[in-house]
Design a protein around this motif. Structure first.
Motif, PDB file in Angstrom:
ATOM      1  N   ILE A   1       0.850  -1.192   0.000  1.00  0.00           N
ATOM      2  CA  ILE A   1       0.000   0.000   0.000  1.00  0.00           C
ATOM      3  C   ILE A   1       0.889   1.246   0.000  1.00  0.00           C
ATOM      4  O   ILE A   1       2.004   1.221   0.506  1.00  0.00           O
TER       5      ILE A   1
ATOM      6  N   ILE B   1       9.775  -3.272   6.622  1.00  0.00           N
ATOM      7  CA  ILE B   1       8.423  -3.412   6.073  1.00  0.00           C
ATOM      8  C   ILE B   1       8.076  -2.248   5.153  1.00  0.00           C
ATOM      9  O   ILE B   1       7.179  -2.335   4.335  1.00  0.00           O
TER      10      ILE B   1
ATOM     11  N   VAL C   1       4.385   0.483   1.926  1.00  0.00           N
ATOM     12  CA  VAL C   1       4.389  -0.489   3.016  1.00  0.00           C
ATOM     13  C   VAL C   1       3.957  -1.859   2.508  1.00  0.00           C
ATOM     14  O   VAL C   1       2.987  -1.954   1.750  1.00  0.00           O
ATOM     15  N   GLY C   2       4.639  -2.890   2.965  1.00  0.00           N
ATOM     16  CA  GLY C   2       4.179  -4.235   2.627  1.00  0.00           C
ATOM     17  C   GLY C   2       5.249  -5.280   2.828  1.00  0.00           C
ATOM     18  O   GLY C   2       6.407  -5.042   2.520  1.00  0.00           O
ATOM     19  N   ASN C   3       4.890  -6.416   3.392  1.00  0.00           N
ATOM     20  CA  ASN C   3       5.755  -7.591   3.336  1.00  0.00           C
ATOM     21  C   ASN C   3       4.930  -8.859   3.442  1.00  0.00           C
ATOM     22  O   ASN C   3       5.163  -9.718   4.267  1.00  0.00           O
TER      23      ASN C   3
ATOM     24  N   ILE D   1      -5.545  -4.572   5.035  1.00  0.00           N
ATOM     25  CA  ILE D   1      -5.825  -4.265   6.446  1.00  0.00           C
ATOM     26  C   ILE D   1      -4.647  -4.695   7.323  1.00  0.00           C
ATOM     27  O   ILE D   1      -4.169  -3.942   8.176  1.00  0.00           O
ATOM     28  N   GLU D   2      -4.179  -5.901   7.061  1.00  0.00           N
ATOM     29  CA  GLU D   2      -3.059  -6.417   7.838  1.00  0.00           C
ATOM     30  C   GLU D   2      -1.808  -5.552   7.653  1.00  0.00           C
ATOM     31  O   GLU D   2      -1.074  -5.273   8.606  1.00  0.00           O
ATOM     32  N   THR D   3      -1.597  -5.120   6.418  1.00  0.00           N
ATOM     33  CA  THR D   3      -0.452  -4.260   6.104  1.00  0.00           C
ATOM     34  C   THR D   3      -0.573  -2.922   6.829  1.00  0.00           C
ATOM     35  O   THR D   3       0.402  -2.425   7.399  1.00  0.00           O
ATOM     36  N   ALA D   4      -1.764  -2.349   6.827  1.00  0.00           N
ATOM     37  CA  ALA D   4      -1.990  -1.067   7.516  1.00  0.00           C
ATOM     38  C   ALA D   4      -1.746  -1.221   9.022  1.00  0.00           C
ATOM     39  O   ALA D   4      -1.162  -0.341   9.664  1.00  0.00           O
ATOM     40  N   ASN D   5      -2.173  -2.349   9.576  1.00  0.00           N
ATOM     41  CA  ASN D   5      -1.931  -2.603  11.007  1.00  0.00           C
ATOM     42  C   ASN D   5      -0.435  -2.649  11.317  1.00  0.00           C
ATOM     43  O   ASN D   5       0.019  -2.088  12.319  1.00  0.00           O
ATOM     44  N   MET D   6       0.317  -3.329  10.463  1.00  0.00           N
ATOM     45  CA  MET D   6       1.771  -3.401  10.641  1.00  0.00           C
ATOM     46  C   MET D   6       2.400  -2.020  10.521  1.00  0.00           C
ATOM     47  O   MET D   6       3.304  -1.661  11.272  1.00  0.00           O
ATOM     48  N   ALA D   7       1.907  -1.224   9.563  1.00  0.00           N
ATOM     49  CA  ALA D   7       2.463   0.113   9.328  1.00  0.00           C
ATOM     50  C   ALA D   7       2.356   0.949  10.599  1.00  0.00           C
ATOM     51  O   ALA D   7       3.332   1.578  11.033  1.00  0.00           O
ATOM     52  N   VAL D   8       1.179   0.944  11.209  1.00  0.00           N
ATOM     53  CA  VAL D   8       0.935   1.764  12.398  1.00  0.00           C
ATOM     54  C   VAL D   8       1.691   1.195  13.607  1.00  0.00           C
ATOM     55  O   VAL D   8       2.168   1.937  14.459  1.00  0.00           O
TER      56      VAL D   8
ATOM     57  N   LEU E   1       2.088   7.155  11.068  1.00  0.00           N
ATOM     58  CA  LEU E   1       1.432   6.875   9.794  1.00  0.00           C
ATOM     59  C   LEU E   1      -0.085   6.771   9.924  1.00  0.00           C
ATOM     60  O   LEU E   1      -0.800   6.732   8.926  1.00  0.00           O
ATOM     61  N   ALA E   2      -0.601   6.763  11.174  1.00  0.00           N
ATOM     62  CA  ALA E   2      -2.046   6.588  11.395  1.00  0.00           C
ATOM     63  C   ALA E   2      -2.870   7.611  10.614  1.00  0.00           C
ATOM     64  O   ALA E   2      -3.919   7.284  10.059  1.00  0.00           O
TER      65      ALA E   2
END
Lengths: 357, 109
Positions: free
Chosen positions: A226, A241, A252-254, A271-278, A284-285
């Protein structure tokens, strides 16, 4: 009527173009690059484009990756701006188990000469203030970085064309035969003949190999990414990541999925990627996500690069591998040494396709 | 339109940039996008898609209908990361680099 070349490279991605460019430095003409679409339409155009070394494993593979990273500065001086940034790499960790793993890995990497440190929370946050205060620590290496994959492929192509390389786009290969020392490569538009043939079409290399009766054991693995809107400079390093590009977007992504030839983005992985990002970078929120995309990565059966000669078929070469961005200049250099008849400057026996026999 | 006319306002891409990409062999909106960044900005091509597709059609001497439509990317309009992250995902497609490295090191020994 067929058109003749000395060398045909099938696949105009980061690997095919890397080989074409390096080869064109020593062999001024007679090189053709064939692509079934336009370069960057496949894996090479859908990557975060890390030049990643410090958590490559085993250590001999990290060392091999380091050799390639070392070539990038030189490559940029030769082919023009590719937005190469040796930003340094950081892999944060959150648990004691991970900290132990980090120390073990750091020990292995140090043995092969990779600069690497295991930082505690305070030192990691001092180095990369954007990181979450909830981390326990991080691995850091100045060896890692990133590049703009679009610029890299484009500059490879420009430099290759200057050196006399011919390109054919939107021209898929439909058949390959070996006749009296020549390869006859039939495409949707033309028939070509060449003396030397290189298969470097990423995940599609397996299909090409079948045309010659060889098996190149690679499969596609989907990775979803993303991208945020352009943000003010937030992070200095390439994180394990994500990274921020020179124009401010954060990629972001892995993720890794066995999804076959399916390049759709899926909401669950986004969704999972966004969770990892934050989790990694809380700031980044509030950043807005502008798009998601996915890429089909090349995954050899044992995950290590497959490249070199194909025994049994004279003048046939293969190069199909994961981490194409990291390894591109090195693979280009070594394949050129191999094709032009010299010894390779780094031993490549362990990467031979014969290991699957 | 002259060469300096902007076709992608988000990324400030001009007619000249697009023509240059087409001269390099780009045949679709997505090809032009990857070479120029046109369509990669905040509006995700909502403004420039038609103009760029028309330029491709003109230069190739075919109808706009013959130019492949670009890939659509989720989300259709920008959304804050925290909104996307507010949900739980049922799957686990993410992998841990450290874990992966440790596994490979063990395999080697």
């Amino acid at each position: 009527m067929s058109r003749e070349y000395d060398t045909i490279i099938i696949g105009g991605g980061i690997i095919g173009n890397g080989i074409a460019y390096h080869l064109s430095e020593v062999q001024s003409d007679g090189i053709l690059v064939l692509d079934k679409n336009y370069p960057l339409s496949g894996t090479s155009g859908s990557t975060q484009a890390w030049i990643w070394i410090h958590s490559k494993s085993p250590s001999w593979y990290a060392e091999f990756s380091l050799y390639s990273a070392e070539l990038y500065g030189y490559l940029q001086r030769k082919i023009g701006d590719i937005e190469f940034d040796r930003a340094g790499g950081i892999s944060p960790f959150f648990t004691e188990t991970e900290r132990e793993q980090a120390f073990k890995l750091a020990e292995c990497q140090a043995e092969v000469g990779i600069e690497i440190q295991v930082l505690n929370r305070e030192d990691a946050l001092a180095r990369e203030p954007a990181l979450s205060p909830k981390i326990l620590g991080a691995m850091y290496s100045p060896a890692d970085g990133n590049v703009n994959p679009m610029r890299l492929v484009e500059q490879y192509m420009r430099a290759s064309k200057k050196n006399g390389v011919t390109f054919e786009y939107y021209n898929p290969v439909t058949g390959i035969e070996k006749q009296q020392g020549s390869f006859i490569v039939t495409t949707a538009k033309t028939v070509f003949r060449c003396k030397k043939l290189i298969l470097s079409a990423g995940i599609w290399t397996r299909e090409l190999g079948k045309l010659l009766g060889i098996d190149v054991p690679v499969k596609p693995v989907r990775g979803q990414i993303i991208i945020t809107e352009p943000l003010a400079p937030l992070m200095k390093h390439t994180l394990s990541i994500m990274r921020q590009t020179s124009n401010g977007e954060v990629l972001v992504g892995n993720s890794q999925e066995n999804a076959g030839i399916d390049r759709r983005s899926t909401l669950d992985v986004m969704i999972e990627t966004a969770n990892m990002a934050v989790k990694y970078v809380p700031d980044l929120a509030k950043a807005k996500v502008v798009r998601g995309f996915s890429g089909l990565r090349v995954m050899p059966e044992d995950e290590f690069p497959i490249f070199g000669v194909v025994p049994g078929i004279e003048n046939l070469y293969v190069a199909a591998l994961h981490s194409g961005i990291t390894l591109s200049p090195l693979i280009g250099t070594l394949m050129t040494e191999l094709i032009t008849g010299g010894e390779t400057s780094v031993p490549i026996d362990r990467f031979s396709i014969t290991r699957f026999a | 339109m002259d060469k300096s006319t902007i076709v992608c306002r988000c990324e400030e891409i001009t007619v000249g940039d697009v023509e240059n990409a087409i001269a390099q062999g780009a045949e679709t909106f997505d090809d032009v996008k990857r070479l120029t960044r046109g369509g990669m900005g905040l509006c995700q091509g909502k403004t420039c898609r038609t103009v760029i597709s028309e330029l491709i059609a003109q230069l190739k001497g075919e109808s706009v209908a013959a130019v492949p439509v670009p890939r659509l990317r989720m989300p259709l309009r920008p959304i804050p990361m925290e909104i996307l992250a507010a949900n739980q995902s049922g799957t686990s497609a993410m992998f841990d680099l450290l874990d992966q490295a440790s596994r490979k090191e063990r395999q080697e020994k």
